[in-house]
Design a protein around this motif. Structure first.
Motif, PDB file in Angstrom:
ATOM      1  N   ILE A 175       0.915  -1.355   0.129  1.00  0.00           N
ATOM      2  CA  ILE A 175      -0.057   0.161   0.082  1.00  0.00           C
ATOM      3  C   ILE A 175       0.946   1.155   0.005  1.00  0.00           C
ATOM      4  N   LEU A 176       1.840   1.159   0.847  1.00  0.00           N
ATOM      5  CA  LEU A 176       2.888   2.499   0.827  1.00  0.00           C
ATOM      6  C   LEU A 176       3.488   2.613  -0.458  1.00  0.00           C
ATOM      7  N   HIS A 177       4.082   1.594  -0.989  1.00  0.00           N
ATOM      8  CA  HIS A 177       4.670   1.864  -2.241  1.00  0.00           C
ATOM      9  C   HIS A 177       3.723   2.203  -3.358  1.00  0.00           C
ATOM     10  N   ASP A 178       2.546   1.665  -3.431  1.00  0.00           N
ATOM     11  CA  ASP A 178       1.309   2.279  -4.389  1.00  0.00           C
ATOM     12  C   ASP A 178       1.217   3.764  -4.101  1.00  0.00           C
ATOM     13  N   LEU A 179       1.184   4.075  -2.748  1.00  0.00           N
ATOM     14  CA  LEU A 179       0.854   5.688  -2.398  1.00  0.00           C
ATOM     15  C   LEU A 179       2.160   6.287  -2.780  1.00  0.00           C
ATOM     16  N   ALA A 180       3.280   5.913  -2.828  1.00  0.00           N
ATOM     17  CA  ALA A 180       4.587   6.506  -3.321  1.00  0.00           C
ATOM     18  C   ALA A 180       4.636   6.772  -4.719  1.00  0.00           C
ATOM     19  N   ASP A 181       4.180   5.723  -5.265  1.00  0.00           N
ATOM     20  CA  ASP A 181       3.944   5.913  -6.872  1.00  0.00           C
ATOM     21  C   ASP A 181       3.137   6.845  -7.281  1.00  0.00           C
ATOM     22  N   SER A 182       1.982   6.717  -6.817  1.00  0.00           N
ATOM     23  CA  SER A 182       0.661   7.480  -6.949  1.00  0.00           C
ATOM     24  C   SER A 182       0.963   9.004  -6.849  1.00  0.00           C
ATOM     25  N   TYR A 183       1.720   9.592  -5.706  1.00  0.00           N
ATOM     26  CA  TYR A 183       2.121  10.634  -5.374  1.00  0.00           C
ATOM     27  C   TYR A 183       3.404  11.422  -5.789  1.00  0.00           C
ATOM     28  N   GLY A 184       4.124  10.386  -6.240  1.00  0.00           N
ATOM     29  CA  GLY A 184       5.322  10.831  -6.729  1.00  0.00           C
ATOM     30  C   GLY A 184       6.354  11.817  -5.932  1.00  0.00           C
ATOM     31  N   GLU A 185       6.788  12.879  -6.533  1.00  0.00           N
ATOM     32  CA  GLU A 185       7.542  13.757  -5.621  1.00  0.00           C
ATOM     33  C   GLU A 185       6.817  14.592  -4.755  1.00  0.00           C
ATOM     34  N   SER A 186       5.432  14.425  -4.899  1.00  0.00           N
ATOM     35  CA  SER A 186       4.490  15.275  -3.881  1.00  0.00           C
ATOM     36  C   SER A 186       4.608  15.089  -2.428  1.00  0.00           C
ATOM     37  N   VAL A 187       4.769  13.673  -2.273  1.00  0.00           N
ATOM     38  CA  VAL A 187       4.739  13.108  -0.883  1.00  0.00           C
ATOM     39  C   VAL A 187       6.231  12.449  -0.750  1.00  0.00           C
ATOM     40  N   SER A 188       6.757  12.374   0.502  1.00  0.00           N
ATOM     41  CA  SER A 188       7.895  11.273   0.643  1.00  0.00           C
ATOM     42  C   SER A 188       7.285  10.186   1.657  1.00  0.00           C
ATOM     43  N   VAL A 189       7.704   8.951   1.329  1.00  0.00           N
ATOM     44  CA  VAL A 189       7.356   7.796   2.294  1.00  0.00           C
ATOM     45  C   VAL A 189       8.569   7.161   2.617  1.00  0.00           C
ATOM     46  N   LEU A 190       8.533   7.033   3.930  1.00  0.00           N
ATOM     47  CA  LEU A 190       9.752   6.502   4.770  1.00  0.00           C
ATOM     48  C   LEU A 190       9.470   5.329   5.420  1.00  0.00           C
ATOM     49  N   GLN A 191      10.230   4.581   5.729  1.00  0.00           N
ATOM     50  CA  GLN A 191      10.305   3.108   6.435  1.00  0.00           C
ATOM     51  C   GLN A 191      11.301   2.971   7.353  1.00  0.00           C
ATOM     52  N   VAL A 192      10.848   2.882   8.549  1.00  0.00           N
ATOM     53  CA  VAL A 192      11.547   2.759   9.782  1.00  0.00           C
ATOM     54  C   VAL A 192      11.515   1.257  10.406  1.00  0.00           C
ATOM     55  N   ASP A 193      12.557   0.506  10.383  1.00  0.00           N
ATOM     56  CA  ASP A 193      12.717  -0.698  11.087  1.00  0.00           C
ATOM     57  C   ASP A 193      12.997  -0.606  12.530  1.00  0.00           C
ATOM     58  N   CYS A 194      11.954  -0.818  13.245  1.00  0.00           N
ATOM     59  CA  CYS A 194      12.101  -0.382  14.838  1.00  0.00           C
ATOM     60  C   CYS A 194      13.049  -1.256  15.518  1.00  0.00           C
ATOM     61  N   ASP A 195      13.406  -2.295  15.013  1.00  0.00           N
ATOM     62  CA  ASP A 195      14.306  -3.286  15.562  1.00  0.00           C
ATOM     63  C   ASP A 195      15.862  -2.645  15.229  1.00  0.00           C
ATOM     64  N   GLU A 196      15.829  -2.041  14.061  1.00  0.00           N
ATOM     65  CA  GLU A 196      17.333  -1.572  13.740  1.00  0.00           C
ATOM     66  C   GLU A 196      17.359  -0.077  14.428  1.00  0.00           C
ATOM     67  N   SER A 197      16.202   0.663  14.486  1.00  0.00           N
ATOM     68  CA  SER A 197      16.280   1.921  15.038  1.00  0.00           C
ATOM     69  C   SER A 197      15.403   2.275  16.361  1.00  0.00           C
ATOM     70  N   PRO A 198      15.555   1.517  17.219  1.00  0.00           N
ATOM     71  CA  PRO A 198      14.672   1.575  18.410  1.00  0.00           C
ATOM     72  C   PRO A 198      14.718   3.068  19.249  1.00  0.00           C
ATOM     73  N   ASP A 199      15.681   3.648  18.987  1.00  0.00           N
ATOM     74  CA  ASP A 199      15.840   5.190  19.787  1.00  0.00           C
ATOM     75  C   ASP A 199      14.652   6.053  18.975  1.00  0.00           C
ATOM     76  N   LEU A 200      14.421   5.781  17.345  1.00  0.00           N
ATOM     77  CA  LEU A 200      13.530   6.631  16.769  1.00  0.00           C
ATOM     78  C   LEU A 200      12.069   5.938  17.266  1.00  0.00           C
TER      79      LEU A 200
END
Length: 108
Positions: A39-64
């Motif tokens: 769904i996120l990939h589809d949204l990123a493709d649909s909105y293109g440069e208008s919206v940034s979509v980021l993915q945070v792995d909580c196991d790799e970045s527990p501080d975030l």
């Protein structure tokens, strides 16, 4: 544009100072997170440069995850002009993410 994996070092620079950013906090072992990813990939493709979509792995970045109070996965935090403005916890329908993006793009 696609979903951009980020970590503690790359997260803050990846948040747009102007505009809308969606940041998904999840983990590779989380079934709802796996369902949300297309769904996120589809949204990123649909909105293109208008919206940034980021993915945070909580196991790799527990501080975030701690900094943003993520208690359940997936959690999607919507940033507008660099500030967190909305939060969705759990897997939600694509249409809800679209509504939130549209609402926040209208304010920008």
């Amino acid at each position: 544009m696609s979903v951009k994996p980020v970590n503690s070092a790359t997260f803050k620079p990846a948040i747009r100072e102007k505009g809308v950013t969606l940041a998904e906090f999840g983990a590779v072992w989380c079934p709802p997170c796996k369902t949300l990813l297309p769904i996120l990939h589809d949204l990123a493709d649909s909105y293109g440069e208008s919206v940034s979509v980021l993915q945070v792995d909580c196991d790799e970045s527990p501080d975030l995850a701690g900094e943003f109070g993520v208690m359940s996965m997936p959690t999607v935090i919507v940033f507008r002009d660099g500030e967190p403005v909305e939060r969705l916890v759990g897997l939600r329908p694509r249409s809800l993410y679209e509504q939130i993006i549209e609402r926040n793009m209208a304010v920008v």
